[in-house]
Each structure stands twice: as structure tokens, then as C-alpha cells.
Design a protein around this motif. Structure first.
Motif, PDB file in Angstrom:
ATOM      1  N   CYS A 918     -30.186 -33.984  29.696  1.00  0.00           N
ATOM      2  CA  CYS A 918     -29.139 -33.087  29.190  1.00  0.00           C
ATOM      3  C   CYS A 918     -27.865 -33.861  28.853  1.00  0.00           C
ATOM      4  CB  CYS A 918     -28.831 -32.012  30.213  1.00  0.00           C
ATOM      5  SG  CYS A 918     -30.172 -30.837  30.472  1.00  0.00           S
ATOM      6  N   LYS A 919     -27.495 -34.826  29.679  1.00  0.00           N
ATOM      7  CA  LYS A 919     -26.296 -35.617  29.408  1.00  0.00           C
ATOM      8  C   LYS A 919     -26.433 -36.368  28.081  1.00  0.00           C
ATOM      9  CE  LYS A 919     -25.928 -38.004  33.265  1.00  0.00           C
ATOM     10  NZ  LYS A 919     -25.317 -38.961  34.217  1.00  0.00           N
ATOM     11  N   LEU A 920     -27.607 -36.953  27.859  1.00  0.00           N
ATOM     12  CA  LEU A 920     -27.823 -37.722  26.632  1.00  0.00           C
ATOM     13  C   LEU A 920     -27.850 -36.819  25.408  1.00  0.00           C
ATOM     14  CD1 LEU A 920     -30.506 -40.256  27.938  1.00  0.00           C
ATOM     15  CD2 LEU A 920     -28.082 -40.699  27.470  1.00  0.00           C
ATOM     16  N   ARG A 927     -23.462 -31.753  21.326  1.00  0.00           N
ATOM     17  CA  ARG A 927     -23.616 -30.353  21.757  1.00  0.00           C
ATOM     18  C   ARG A 927     -23.159 -30.213  23.205  1.00  0.00           C
ATOM     19  NH1 ARG A 927     -26.750 -26.431  19.112  1.00  0.00           N
ATOM     20  NH2 ARG A 927     -27.340 -27.167  17.041  1.00  0.00           N
ATOM     21  N   ASP A 928     -22.252 -29.274  23.428  1.00  0.00           N
ATOM     22  CA  ASP A 928     -21.942 -28.932  24.819  1.00  0.00           C
ATOM     23  C   ASP A 928     -23.078 -28.081  25.359  1.00  0.00           C
ATOM     24  OD1 ASP A 928     -19.588 -30.231  24.524  1.00  0.00           O
ATOM     25  OD2 ASP A 928     -18.326 -28.426  24.417  1.00  0.00           O
ATOM     26  N   SER A 942     -20.298 -34.680  26.055  1.00  0.00           N
ATOM     27  CA  SER A 942     -20.124 -36.091  25.658  1.00  0.00           C
ATOM     28  C   SER A 942     -20.757 -37.060  26.654  1.00  0.00           C
ATOM     29  CB  SER A 942     -18.627 -36.424  25.497  1.00  0.00           C
ATOM     30  OG  SER A 942     -18.032 -35.576  24.540  1.00  0.00           O
ATOM     31  N   GLY A 943     -21.927 -36.692  27.160  1.00  0.00           N
ATOM     32  CA  GLY A 943     -22.671 -37.581  28.042  1.00  0.00           C
ATOM     33  C   GLY A 943     -22.270 -37.515  29.490  1.00  0.00           C
ATOM     34  N   LEU A 944     -21.366 -36.605  29.872  1.00  0.00           N
ATOM     35  CA  LEU A 944     -20.930 -36.460  31.258  1.00  0.00           C
ATOM     36  C   LEU A 944     -21.227 -35.048  31.753  1.00  0.00           C
ATOM     37  CD1 LEU A 944     -17.459 -38.247  31.023  1.00  0.00           C
ATOM     38  CD2 LEU A 944     -19.612 -39.227  31.862  1.00  0.00           C
ATOM     39  N   ASP A 949     -22.695 -35.897  38.854  1.00  0.00           N
ATOM     40  CA  ASP A 949     -24.039 -36.357  39.233  1.00  0.00           C
ATOM     41  C   ASP A 949     -24.342 -36.118  40.700  1.00  0.00           C
ATOM     42  OD1 ASP A 949     -24.360 -37.134  36.643  1.00  0.00           O
ATOM     43  OD2 ASP A 949     -23.847 -39.236  37.016  1.00  0.00           O
ATOM     44  N   SER A 950     -23.699 -35.116  41.303  1.00  0.00           N
ATOM     45  CA  SER A 950     -23.974 -34.756  42.691  1.00  0.00           C
ATOM     46  C   SER A 950     -24.137 -33.247  42.760  1.00  0.00           C
ATOM     47  CB  SER A 950     -22.816 -35.220  43.594  1.00  0.00           C
ATOM     48  OG  SER A 950     -23.032 -34.774  44.915  1.00  0.00           O
TER      49      SER A 950
END
Length: 951
Positions: A918-920, A927-928, A942-944, A949-950
Motif C-alpha cells: 500500500c505504501k508503494l 494515490r492517497d 507518498s510512500g508513508l 509502521d507500528s
């Protein structure tokens, strides 16, 4: 219809039983009337005796002095005096003396007086016995017996006597008609009443003043107000206050408030002077807040009149102000009265209860006793009901003791109110005793006690009492059936529900209310087939019918059907109530269907619903669950009166989206506004701290909860703290905390600890947690799957197979992964490796295209570490590529314009590889993605990801 020749109307009469207001019509008793049955004149009391105004004892002494030489009229007079004084014992003594003193032909005249006396003394059996033994029954005796039956509440018997009288050709007395018309009114016998009216018209007496009054009253009581009004309008004697009072009372008692007050104003302008009866009728018509001004105007007119201190008028004023919600004015009237009676106090106490001023009602009851008045049924039931509404058990028990002490415990209405009071105070043991101690029970008694048990979660007891009702073959009403069906819905007893359903069908009790209850109970028992069949069979579906079906669908996981039902209901023209809106908002939240949720929000605004209370909470929760945190905050900010529920919903919304600091700030603001948190608000706060990694804040708030607010933590609060420690890689500390807990750790606590051990590869503690889970809930499929996954990560495939074999043998299945996305107002659902969608081919082609781009441009490689199946690597990769959220994302990319936000919902926790995927996608396809999984929301941009990540 009888002929005119069969009826004679003498000029004078011996006796008539008519209202007090008509007493001026009564002729003097010094006249002589010929008795057609005896054939000789009979004298009535002489003017000297008739003017005697002594007491009953003095009259008896005079008879004793005269002995057997007393004239017959003297005995007749004393008999009348016994009747008016309700002196049954003296009347019976006189009866014995008459039987020994007078010959049969003279006794028949006195027998009529005996019938009158016994009737006035409410001894109908004696009156009927004397009448039956008469050789020659006089018209007076017939009329006396008719009057006795009417005045003692047996109008049907009165009309039966009248018909026998007509058959035997006994001439009617003109003054018998008001009594007979009164009987017709009580029985609502319009046919006999019209027959009497026709007779009066034929004989030319229909315009006589007191006859018109009686006719007006009869037609009003038989619900023919138009006929009553025509009689009034046609009357020539508009100067008679009694006539005006009759029509005013007719309209007032029929609930025609506006018409009553219009007539009252007309009487004030063109009619005779008002009396107390007029004022009481006008005041009775003033009901509700809209009539308060008119009531005050009438009060002002009363103050100018001579009726301002009459007790009946004052009581009517108090009752009027109570109905209009003006209890301050009602209390002032009582304080100004010197002649207040029990009715006065009762009116005020009842008014306080009707206006939800229960504490004032209890205090006023104490004042009433202090003033020396003895409470009656009305005052006792009112204050007992007030105690129940306040849940004031101490006051209720004191009143119960008073009831027993003063002998009111055998009163049916008081007993029923005591049952209801104990029910509302949640004391079912005392409620049951009060019910058992009742000497007499009616349907309301049984219905109230069954409802009490059902409302206080004593569902088995409610069912047992219902069986007793069935054994006694008592009539069962809708309220009792509703209570017992609600009990069955909690017990999830389909067998009993079906039995009750069959009973309803056999007895023909099926109506819309019961059908709505059946839809609700079948839904709560997870039988949507029966719920749907009952719903579709309802001919006149109301808003409750649709709401029951919508809530049943949402409860059983059929949120799409719930949304469709809401749409169908709107098409029928029915306006949804607050319950229906809460259900549909909950369904939209469960689906994360933002477009539907916005439509429902718009519907709320168009229909004029205020965003406050539970509706405001539901809208905030809907936007939060649909991933639109900004709209949730906007709605929250517009709520004018924020309470604990509203603050808690927004704290929870921030927590769902990982905004832990915002949750903490809002919690501090809530405390600054002097809104005290409860267990739920602390739970939402700890949840937010857990998902934002705010360990220190979480520890601090748990201490504040215990020390400052004296709230004992629930197991759920401990779960949040264990989860926080686990996320912070403090697994050992979490384990020590679990061991030191004040209460025995629940499965949820061990589950949180095991998840932490799994995330941080803590095998030793994980082994202990897994063992405890298996011991506590060996048949919980979710726990078994978690234990199986831990074993799989450790490569213990034999143990994995054992756990999965145990699940298979017990018929347990792992919950399949499922994701859905809303598109053009429709929710599209996908399961892992799903190929049921109509556009499956295009979806898989798009997914392959996306995966290739990620591999080519960002070096994406599938992480198969968490594919916990004993298969080769290639198959694990295929499993990952077929996860349901990837199919939903592919469909969203296929069917939405560039740069449009994708909103995905998943029923399970998103796996780490799909999280990376999903991040990629958010970075390479610009796309959000807003994804809601079983734990929280993930905002990919934007990849975040917002979770850091927790999760």
C-alpha cells in the motif's frame, strides 16, 4: 316504538331522581296524587311534617311517640330521610315496623318508598326483593328501582326494568326520562337513547329544559356530539345555565378543547351568568402548554367572580395549571386556599409527577400528611410512581410500609404501582414479593411484573410467569407479548420465540406492533430468514417496522441490505426517526461507506434533526469509521452542548486514526470543562495512547483513573496497557504487569501479551501465554488461530497441525479475510483470491500490472515471512498477491479517476507485506489510500503511513 296512548304524564310526582341543579323543578309534597293501582287517593306528608328539619334520630323519636297512630305520610317522610342519609340500618328497622303496622293495600304505597330508600342506601338486592314482593307495583316503585340501578352503576339493569315496565303498560313519569337517558349514556346505547328521544318528540316534551339537558348529555356520552350541538342550538331556553353547562361538559369530556372554549366565550358574551360547573368545564378544556394563556384569562375571570374560593373551582384551576406545566401557579392557589381537600393535594401531587418534578411530589406528599389529610389511592400511586422514576428505593420502601400500615396493600392499583416502582429501582426480589402478596391481580399486574423481570435481565423468571399466565388461560395483551419477546431476544431462544409466535397466530393477536417485535426478536436470534418473512408480511409498514428490519440486518452483518432498506423506506415517503437513523449510521460506519454516510448526514440536516445527544455521537463515529477524520472534527466542533458521550466519541476517533496527542489534548480540555470521565472515556484514551506509542502518557492516565477518579480498571484497560508495553518492546515488563494484576487476567490480556511476543520473537513468554489461552478458551477460534500462527512462525508444524485438527474436529473455522470498497454508491466486497466479482478478469490484470510496476520501479519483493502455511515459496507469493485488500485496491485503481483517494476496509489486521504494498502504491501511483483494518486506520500518502509502521 310505543304509542302515545300507552303513556300518561301526570302533572305532579311523588319522587324523582334528577341532578341537584334541577331540584327547583320538583313540586311540593303537599299535593295529592291518585295511584291508579290502588284506586283510592293516598296522602303524602302534610306541610307541617314536610317542613320538619330535624335529624333522623329526632324523626324516629317522633314516630315512637305517635306509635301506631302516626300517619302513613310520616313513615314515607322518614323513609325518604333514611335514604338521603344513607341510613341502611335504621331503614331496615323501619321496614320491620311497617310490615307489622300497615295493611297490604297501604303497604304497597310505602313499598315504593322502601325501594327508593334501599336504592339510595346502595342495597340493590333489598330494593329488588321489596319490588318483586309488591302485589300492585306503582309507577313510583318502577321509577325508584330504575333510579336505584342507575345511581349504583348498573345502567343495563335499569334499561331492562324500563323495558319490562313498558311491556306491562305502566305509564312513564316525565321525570323518569333523565334517569333513563343517563343509563343510555353510560352504556353508549344510542339506539335506546334515540328511541326515548323519539317518544319525547312525539309527546311534545323534547323542548322541556331539563329534558333537553339530559338529551344533550346522552348524545355526548354516545359520541354523537353533532346531535348534542343541534339540540343545543335549537333550544329556546338559552338563558338556562344548566343547558350551557351540559353542552360545555359534553365538549370538554370529549376532548374538544377549542370548541369548549369557544362556547364558553359565547356564553360569557350572550348567555346566562356562569356558575362553578361552567368554570370547571372551561378549565378542564385547557390542556397542554398552548392553552396556558387562555387558562390564565379564565383564572382572571374567576377572581372577579364570586366563585374564586369555591373548592371545586380551585381544584380545577390547580389541575389546569398542572396540565399546562405551570406548577408554580398551581402551588400558589393551594397556599391561598382555606378549604383545601384531598382532591386539591392530589391534583398538585399528580401535577408534579406529570411534569417530571418527582422530588417536589415526594416533598408535597409529606406536607399533605403534616397538614392532617389522609392520602387516598390517587396520592399514593402518584408518589410511589415518583419514587420509581427517581429510582429512590428508600422512599419507595417507606411508602410501601405506609401502605401496609394503613391497609392500602390490598388495593389493586396501589399494588401494581409498587411492582412498577421496585422494577424501576432494579430490586426484583421485592418486586416479586409485592406481586405475590397482592390479594387480587389483574392483567396489568401480570404485565407489569413480567416487564419488570424482562427489563432487569431476569429473563428466565419472566418466561416462568408467562407460562403461569398461559396456564390460567388469561387474556394476553400486546405489552406482555412485547416484554416476553424482548426476554427471548436476550436468551436467544428460537424454540420459545417460535412457540410464542404460534400462540400469537392461534389467538389472532397479530398486529403491526407485534409483527415489529417479531422482526426484532428474530433478528437478534440470528434468524434473518424468519425476520424477513415477517417483515414482508406486514401490510401497513410503519417507521418501527423498517427500523426493526434495518437494525436486524445491521446486527447480522448485512450492512448493505440495511442501507438498501433505508433507501426503500425513504421511497415510501416515511420519515426516519432517531432510532432508524442511529441504525443506518452504524451500518454506514461498519461498511466505511463514506458516500452513504454523507447522504444520511444530509438527510438529517434536511429533516431538521439537531446534531446533539446520541445522533451527534453517531455522526462523528460514522465519519471517523469511514476514514474522514476532518469531517468528524468539523461535526464535533459544531455541537453546542458537548457532554461526556460527545467528547468520548471524538477521543476515540483520534485514537482510531493514530492521533494520540490530539486525543490527550482533547481529554485534558474535557477535564478543564468539568466533564468527569468514566470507564469508557479512559478506555478510548488508553486505546489512543496504545496506537500512538505514548507509553508514559498511558501509564499516567491509568494512575489518574484509579487515584483521582476512584475508577477500578476493567480488564479492557489492562489489555491497552499490555498492548502499549508490547509495542514498546517491553515484553518482560508486560509479563510482570500481567502477573501483578489485581484481578485474574482474561483471555484478552493473554492474547495481547501473545501478540507482543509474536512481534518481538519472545518465545518463552509466548509459550506461557499460548498455554494460558488454550486453557481459558479452548474453543475460541480466534485464539486458536493466533496460537497456531505463533507455532508456525517457530516452525513447529506438528503443533500447528494439532491445533488446526482440533479446530476442524470442533467445527471451528478461521474467519476469512475480507475487504470492501465503495464505488458509485455501491459497496464491492472481496475475499482472498476471490473470483466472484463480475469484473474479475480486469481486476487481476490490473493487479498484475501494479505488481510488475512496483517490482520494476521500487524493487518490491514479496515478504513471505508471515505466510504461515507449510508450502513452497512460490505458492506463498501467490497467496500474498491474492489478498483481499490488493484486489480492492486494484478495482479502485481501475474504476476511479487519477489522484482520487481510495478508501478500503478490511475485517482482519493488515499483514506486513500488504502494508508495504500500500505504501508503494501511494507513492508510485500518486494515490492517497485510507485503509481501516481490525485494529485502526492507516493513511498511506507518498510512500508513508500514519501508523509509523507500528500497528
Amino acid at each position: 316504538m310505543y304509542s302515545a296512548s300507552a303513556i300518561s304524564f301526570p302533572t305532579f310526582r311523588l319522587h324523582c331522581s334528577i341532578p341537584t341543579e334541577l331540584s327547583s323543578c320538583r313540586p311540593k309534597l303537599s299535593r295529592i296524587r291518585t295511584n291508579p293501582s290502588l284506586g283510592k287517593p293516598v296522602q303524602v306528608p302534610s306541610p307541617k311534617l314536610a317542613s320538619f328539619d330535624g335529624g333522623l334520630n329526632e324523626a324516629f323519636q317522633r314516630l315512637d311517640v305517635s306509635g301506631n297512630n302516626s300517619p302513613i305520610e310520616a313513615y314515607a317522610y322518614v323513609l325518604e330521610l333514611c335514604g338521603k342519609s344513607r341510613a341502611l340500618s335504621q331503614g331496615r328497622q323501619l321496614h320491620c315496623r311497617l310490615f307489622k303496622t300497615f295493611p297490604a293495600f297501604e303497604f304497597d304505597f310505602l313499598a315504593g318508598k322502601l325501594v327508593f330508600m334501599y336504592g339510595k342506601c346502595a342495597s340493590l338486592d333489598d330494593a329488588a326483593k321489596v319490588f318483586d314482593e309488591m302485589r300492585d307495583r306503582t309507577a313510583f316503585a318502577w321509577n325508584a328501582l330504575i333510579g336505584a340501578y342507575v345511581s349504583n352503576g348498573e345502567p343495563a339493569s335499569a334499561l331492562s326494568i324500563y323495558r319490562n315496565m313498558r311491556v306491562e303498560g305502566v305509564p312513564l313519569d316525565l321525570y323518569s326520562f333523565p334517569v333513563l337517558l343517563k343509563a343510555c349514556g353510560k352504556l353508549r346505547d344510542i339506539r335506546t337513547g334515540s328511541e326515548l328521544h323519539c317518544m319525547l318528540v312525539k309527546l311534545g316534551f323534547n323542548s322541556t329544559g331539563f329534558i333537553v339537558n339530559a338529551l344533550v348529555s346522552m348524545y355526548a356520552k354516545t359520541d354523537d356530539l353533532s346531535a348534542a350541538r343541534r339540540l343545543f342550538d335549537a333550544s329556546q331556553e338559552k338563558g338556562d345555565a344548566v343547558l350551557w353547562n351540559s353542552i360545555l361538559s359534553s365538549y370538554s369530556t370529549s376532548g374538544k378543547s377549542l370548541e369548549t372554549l369557544q362556547l364558553f366565550r359565547e356564553m360569557q358574551m350572550t348567555g346566562p351568568a356562569s356558575n362553578s360547573y361552567t368554570i370547571v368545564s372551561a378549565l378542564t378544556a385547557c390542556e397542554g402548554f398552548s392553552y396556558a394563556k387562555l387558562g390564565k384569562e379564565i383564572h382572571a375571570a374567576v377572581l372577579k367572580s364570586t366563585h374564586s374560593f369555591e373548592v371545586y373551582v380551585c381544584n380545577a384551576l390547580i389541575a389546569m395549571y398542572a396540565r399546562c406545566g405551570k406548577m408554580l401557579e398551581a402551588g400558589k392557589i393551594l397556599r391561598l386556599m382555606n378549604n383545601a381537600d384531598v382532591v386539591t393535594w392530589n391534583s398538585l401531587i399528580k401535577g408534579y409527577v406529570q411534569n417530571l418534578m418527582y422530588k417536589e411530589a415526594l416533598q408535597f406528599f409529606c406536607d399533605m400528611i403534616a397538614a392532617g389529610h389522609k392520602p387516598d389511592e390517587v396520592s399514593l400511586t402518584s408518589v410511589i410512581a415518583a419514587s420509581g422514576r427517581l429510582s429512590n428505593l428508600l422512599a419507595g420502601m417507606e411508602l410501601h410500609a405506609y401502605v401496609i400500615k394503613h391497609g392500602w396493600d390490598s388495593n389493586l392499583l396501589v399494588g401494581n404501582t409498587l411492582i412498577d416502582m421496585y422494577s424501576k429501582c432494579n430490586l426484583t426480589c421485592y418486586m416479586g414479593r409485592a406481586f405475590l402478596m397482592m390479594h387480587e391481580k389483574d392483567l396489568i399486574s401480570w404485565t407489569t411484573v413480567i416487564a419488570g423481570y424482562a427489563l432487569n435481565d431476569c429473563h428466565v423468571e419472566a418466561l416462568e410467569l408467562f407460562r403461569d399466565v398461559a396456564k390460567k388461560r388469561m387474556e394476553i395483551d400486546e405489552m406482555m407479548l412485547g416484554s416476553i419477546l424482548r426476554a427471548c431476544s436476550v436468551l436467544k431462544s428460537m424454540l420459545i420465540v417460535k412457540e410464542i409466535h404460534c400462540h400469537i397466530l392461534r389467538k389472532g393477536l397479530l398486529d403491526t406492533v407485534i409483527q415489529n417485535e417479531l422482526v426484532d426478536v428474530y433478528g437478534k436470534c440470528r434468524n434473518m430468514g424468519y425476520a424477513t418473512r415477517v417483515f414482508e408480511s406486514i401490510k401497513g409498514k410503519d417507521v418501527v417496522s423498517w427500523t426493526s428490519m434495518i437494525s436486524s440486518s445491521a446486527l447480522n452483518g448485512n450492512e448493505n441490505e440495511a442501507v438498501e432498506l433505508f433507501r426503500r423506506m425513504a421511497e415510501t415517503g416515511l420519515s426516519a426517526d432517531s432510532v432508524a437513523l442511529l441504525c443506518i449510521l452504524s451500518a454506514a460506519a461498519s461498511l466505511s461507506a463514506l458516500k452513504k454516510g454523507r447522504e444520511i448526514h444530509g438527510y438529517l440536516l434536511r429533516k431538521g434533526f439537531c446534531l446533539e445527544g446520541s445522533i451527534a455521537v453517531a455522526v462523528v463515529d460514522m465519519y471517523a469509521c469511514c476514514g474522514d477524520l476532518q469531517s468528524a472534527k468539523a461535526v464535533f466542533d459544531r455541537i453546542e452542548r458537548k457532554g461526556l458521550l460527545q467528547y468520548t466519541s471524538m477521543i476515540n476517533a483520534y485514537g482510531m486514526h493514530g492521533c494520540g496527542k490530539a486525543s490527550v489534548e482533547l481529554f485534558d480540555k474535557m477535564r478543564h470543562e468539568n466533564v468527569s470521565p468514566d470507564h469508557i472515556s479512559f478506555l478510548a484514551l488508553l486505546y489512543a495512547c496504545s496506537h500512538a506509542g505514548l507509553l508514559d502518557e498511558g501509564r499516567r492516565f491509568l494512575k489518574i483513573m484509579e487515584l483521582e477518579y476512584k475508577l477500578e480498571p476493567w480488564p479492557e484497560h489492562y489489555v491497552c496497557l499490555v498492548d502499549m508495553l508490547g509495542r514498546a518492546n517491553c515484553v518482560v515488563e508486560a509479563f510482570e504487569f500481567v502477573k501483578m494484576m489485581k484481578t485474574e487476567p482474561t483471555t484478552e490480556v493473554w492474547c495481547a501479551l501473545l501478540s507482543a511476543c509474536r512481534s518481538h520473537s519472545e518465545k518463552e513468554i509466548g509459550e506461557i501465554a499460548a498455554q494460558r489461552l488454550l486453557e481459558l478458551e479452548p474453543k475460541n477460534p480466534g485464539n486458536l488461530v493466533l496460537v497456531s500462527n505463533v507455532f508456525a512462525e517457530q516452525g513447529r508444524w506438528n503443533d500447528v497441525e494439532k491445533v488446526r485438527a482440533k479446530m476442524k474436529a470442533s467445527g471451528m473455522e478461521k474467519q476469512p479475510g475480507c475487504s470492501w470498497i465503495e464505488m458509485d454508491g455501491k459497496v464491492h466486497k472481496f475475499t482472498a483470491r476471490d473470483k466472484s466479482h463480475p469484473e474479475t478478469k480486469e481486476i487481476y490484470e490490473k493487479l498484475s500490472e501494479v505488481t510488475r510496476k512496483l517490482e520494476r520501479e521500487s524493487g518490491y519483493l514479496a515478504d513471505t515471512k508471515f505466510i504461515l502455511h507449510n508450502v513452497d515459496e512460490g505458492e506463498k507469493v501467490q497467496m500474498l498477491h491474492g489478498h483481499s485488500e490488493r484486489l480492492a485496491i486494484a478495482y479502485g485503481l481501475l474504476r476511479t479517476p487519477d489522484r482520487a483517494c481510495l478508501r478500503i476496509t478490511k475485517n482482519l489486521r493488515v499483514c506486513r507485506d500488504c502494508h508495504t504494498f500500500c505504501k508503494l502504491v501511494s507513492k508510485l501511483f500518486r494515490r492517497d489510500i485510507v485503509m481501516r483494518d481490525a485494529n485502526r486506520f492507516h493513511h498511506f500518502e507518498s510512500g508513508l503511513c500514519s501508523c509509523g509502521d507500528s500497528w
